[in-house]
Design an enzyme around this catalytic site. Structure first.
Site, PDB file in Angstrom:
ATOM      1  N   HIS A  83     -24.897  -2.375 -22.661  1.00 54.77           N
ATOM      2  CA  HIS A  83     -24.425  -1.364 -21.708  1.00 54.77           C
ATOM      3  C   HIS A  83     -23.714  -0.246 -22.488  1.00 54.77           C
ATOM      4  O   HIS A  83     -22.902  -0.537 -23.374  1.00 54.77           O
ATOM      5  CB  HIS A  83     -23.464  -2.005 -20.704  1.00 54.77           C
ATOM      6  CG  HIS A  83     -23.019  -1.055 -19.654  1.00 54.77           C
ATOM      7  ND1 HIS A  83     -23.825  -0.666 -18.614  1.00 54.77           N
ATOM      8  CD2 HIS A  83     -21.856  -0.365 -19.504  1.00 54.77           C
ATOM      9  CE1 HIS A  83     -23.190   0.207 -17.864  1.00 54.77           C
ATOM     10  NE2 HIS A  83     -21.989   0.403 -18.375  1.00 54.77           N
ATOM     11  N   ASP A 138     -22.799  -5.742 -14.676  1.00 55.63           N
ATOM     12  CA  ASP A 138     -22.069  -5.328 -15.883  1.00 55.63           C
ATOM     13  C   ASP A 138     -20.721  -6.054 -16.007  1.00 55.63           C
ATOM     14  O   ASP A 138     -19.786  -5.517 -16.623  1.00 55.63           O
ATOM     15  CB  ASP A 138     -21.855  -3.805 -15.915  1.00 55.63           C
ATOM     16  CG  ASP A 138     -23.174  -3.044 -15.916  1.00 55.63           C
ATOM     17  OD1 ASP A 138     -24.158  -3.557 -16.478  1.00 55.63           O
ATOM     18  OD2 ASP A 138     -23.219  -1.942 -15.338  1.00 55.63           O
ATOM     19  N   ASN A 142     -27.145  -8.393 -21.997  1.00 48.68           N
ATOM     20  CA  ASN A 142     -27.400  -7.006 -21.616  1.00 48.68           C
ATOM     21  C   ASN A 142     -26.633  -6.100 -22.564  1.00 48.68           C
ATOM     22  O   ASN A 142     -25.555  -6.460 -23.028  1.00 48.68           O
ATOM     23  CB  ASN A 142     -26.934  -6.751 -20.179  1.00 48.68           C
ATOM     24  CG  ASN A 142     -27.228  -5.339 -19.725  1.00 48.68           C
ATOM     25  OD1 ASN A 142     -28.321  -4.799 -20.000  1.00 48.68           O
ATOM     26  ND2 ASN A 142     -26.294  -4.711 -19.044  1.00 48.68           N
ATOM     27  N   SER A 193     -21.331  -2.028 -25.262  1.00 50.37           N
ATOM     28  CA  SER A 193     -20.955  -3.443 -25.153  1.00 50.37           C
ATOM     29  C   SER A 193     -22.209  -4.286 -24.993  1.00 50.37           C
ATOM     30  O   SER A 193     -23.128  -3.894 -24.269  1.00 50.37           O
ATOM     31  CB  SER A 193     -20.089  -3.685 -23.907  1.00 50.37           C
ATOM     32  OG  SER A 193     -18.997  -2.801 -23.841  1.00 50.37           O
TER      33      SER A 193
HETATM   34  C1  GAR Z   1     -29.417   2.372 -23.552  1.00 50.13           C
HETATM   35  O1  GAR Z   1     -28.458   3.333 -23.860  1.00 50.13           O
HETATM   36  C2  GAR Z   1     -28.788   1.220 -22.790  1.00 50.13           C
HETATM   37  O2  GAR Z   1     -27.499   0.927 -23.212  1.00 50.13           O
HETATM   38  C3  GAR Z   1     -28.799   1.767 -21.382  1.00 50.13           C
HETATM   39  O3  GAR Z   1     -30.029   2.425 -21.271  1.00 50.13           O
HETATM   40  C4  GAR Z   1     -30.436   2.915 -22.546  1.00 50.13           C
HETATM   41  C5  GAR Z   1     -31.832   2.395 -22.814  1.00 50.13           C
HETATM   42  O4  GAR Z   1     -32.331   2.960 -23.993  1.00 50.13           O
HETATM   43  N1  GAR Z   1     -28.661   0.714 -20.437  1.00 50.13           N
HETATM   44  C6  GAR Z   1     -28.074   0.874 -19.256  1.00 50.13           C
HETATM   45  O5  GAR Z   1     -27.616   1.923 -18.874  1.00 50.13           O
HETATM   46  C7  GAR Z   1     -28.037  -0.372 -18.411  1.00 50.13           C
HETATM   47  N2  GAR Z   1     -27.273  -0.164 -17.238  1.00 50.13           N
HETATM   48  P1  GAR Z   1     -33.557   2.289 -24.744  1.00 50.13           P
HETATM   49  O6  GAR Z   1     -34.674   2.111 -23.696  1.00 50.13           O
HETATM   50  O7  GAR Z   1     -33.949   3.294 -25.778  1.00 50.13           O
HETATM   51  O8  GAR Z   1     -33.104   0.980 -25.315  1.00 50.13           O
END
Ligand code: GAR
Length: 196
Positions: free
Chosen positions: A111, A147, A109, A138
């Site tokens: 995060h 997480d 994942n 991370s």
């Molecule tokens: C990213 O910033 C990722 O780290 C976060 O959502 C966004 C997705 O962007 N993930 C979380 O918050 C997970 N809890 P993306 O769809 O453009 O990759």
């Protein structure tokens, strides 16, 4: 040597998925993105994946009575695609302990915080509200604790005085796109070694 067959799970824009797809174009990259699964049929990332010749599947939790039934539907699809590794990329559903156990050590994942700080949602708002000077992202192995799994890679960015959650998110996102392909390569190499 065949590449590690990898699924990317998304819920929206999918920019991290795109970074993984781009990295996987390199002939020497050890993972191949064989499918993209979205929890939402309207996720923007699905069009990109389909346009790049990748199998796509929208699986909505609204079609399933329980979390276990939903996760099981994802599991069945991934196994039908002979997936070996899973990369969660903005996948906004919590996976059940049974699902995680079935893919032990094979789910990553990304995060948007320097874990263990700021688990959960609204990481950038919380970092700014706290007056944090450093933020980041991370990549970790997924365990049943949200997480909470072992961190493989992190990248730091400064929090600037004028930052809003949006400007900070954009700075962090550039680092996400850099470290996620590195972390997936590590997992893919481990899977390939385990096969031998
Ligand atoms: C990213 O910033 C990722 O780290 C976060 O959502 C966004 C997705 O962007 N993930 C979380 O918050 C997970 N809890 P993306 O769809 O453009 O990759």
């Amino acid at each position: 040597m065949s590449k590690a067959r990898t699924a990317v799970l998304i819920s929206g824009r999918g920019s991290n998925m795109m970074a993984l797809v781009e990295a996987a174009r390199a002939p020497e990259y050890p993972a191949e993105i064989v499918c993209v699964v979205s929890s939402r049929a309207d996720a923007g990332g699905l069009d990109f994946a389909a346009a790049n010749g990748i199998a796509t599947r929208a699986i909505s939790h609204k079609d399933y009575a329980t979390r276990e039934a939903y996760d099981s539907a994802i599991d069945v699809y991934l196994r039908s695609m002979k997936v070996e590794a899973i990369a969660l990329a903005g996948f906004m559903r919590v996976l059940s302990a049974d699902f995680v156990a079935g893919w032990d050590g094979r789910i990553l994942n990304i995060h948007p915080s320097l874990l263990p700080a700021y688990k959960g949602l609204h990481t950038h708002e919380r970092a700014i509200a706290d007056g944090a000077r450093i933020a980041g992202c991370s990549v970790h192995l997924v365990t049943p604790e949200l997480d909470g799994g072992p961190v493989l890679l992190q990248a730091e960015v400064p929090v600037l005085p004028a930052d809003t959650p949006g400007t900070l998110a954009a700075r962090v996102l550039r680092q996400e796109h850099r470290i996620y392909p590195q972390a997936l390569a590590w997992l893919a190499n481990r899977i390939i070694e385990d096969r031998e």
